[in-house]
Design a protein around this motif. Sequence first.
Motif, short mmCIF file in Angstrom:
data_model
loop_
_atom_site.label_atom_id
_atom_site.label_comp_id
_atom_site.label_asym_id
_atom_site.label_seq_id
_atom_site.Cartn_x
_atom_site.Cartn_y
_atom_site.Cartn_z
N ARG A 1 38.14 37.94 42.70
CA ARG A 1 38.27 39.36 42.38
C ARG A 1 39.61 39.93 42.82
O ARG A 1 40.21 39.48 43.80
CB ARG A 1 37.14 40.13 43.07
N ASP B 1 35.13 45.55 36.58
CA ASP B 1 33.81 45.73 37.18
C ASP B 1 33.54 47.17 37.62
O ASP B 1 32.39 47.62 37.57
CB ASP B 1 33.66 44.81 38.41
N SER C 1 37.32 41.25 37.98
CA SER C 1 37.00 39.86 38.25
C SER C 1 37.84 38.92 37.38
O SER C 1 38.17 39.24 36.25
CB SER C 1 35.52 39.58 37.97
N SER D 1 38.15 47.61 40.60
CA SER D 1 37.74 46.24 40.94
C SER D 1 37.64 45.45 39.66
O SER D 1 37.00 45.89 38.68
CB SER D 1 36.38 46.26 41.67
#
Length: 242
Positions: free
Chosen positions: A138, A208, A241, A239
């Motif tokens: 991440r 995310d 990924s 955030s």
Amino acid sequence: MAQNIYDTPAFFEGYQQLPRSVHGLDGAPEWPALRALVPRLQGLRVADLGCGLGWFCRWARTQGAASVLGLDVSQRMLEKAQAFGADSAISYVRADLDALALPPQSIDFAYSSLAFHYIEDLGTLLDTVHAALVPGSRLVFSIEHPIFMAPRNPGWHTDAQGRKSWPLDSYQMEGPRTTNWLAEGVIKQHRTMGTLLNTLVRAGFHIDHVQEWGPTDAQVAAVPSLAEERERPMMLLVSASR
């Protein structure tokens, strides 16, 4: 090379007086929200892009990170970070994020606080970070919100009743913005929300979480001056990924 305003003596001295410099992560009002996005760091190889005084680097080690790579263009910042104490698992390296090179799949978690808005070629940087992260890992970062950064002459407008508003102009005109903050001639790179998020997607990231940060009721009660941050978003927390 990216503008190295942090090594300008006047800027550096002014920056040292900010609460986030004096008190570290706890002096940054957005830190609780940003911390909630950080995964469990036990045993991870961490990179802090634009590490500044190294507050997050040191915190990551208290959370069990196996190693931390702190990257920053400012020699003054890195010297101050190193002065806080040696840790053989933390490496502070001077690097220009506009021309960053990292080994493929060498990082388990990437973090950046208020640095990406200085980067001229953000797409290339995100490509580099994506390649350096292992699959399933991440990237978490904060950046100045496009609404905050877009105006050519940013500043509050106060009406006859004392109510504050944030005039917005030039939003669709992406590119450099020159402001006077702690020193004259600080250059930032304005991008629309769409451009920022789509640049992440093109680099291969899955988005995310996106938060247009504002203070909580408890924070405003404790620090009343934070109330103005509810009038417009100053920061964006993301955030993503790999």
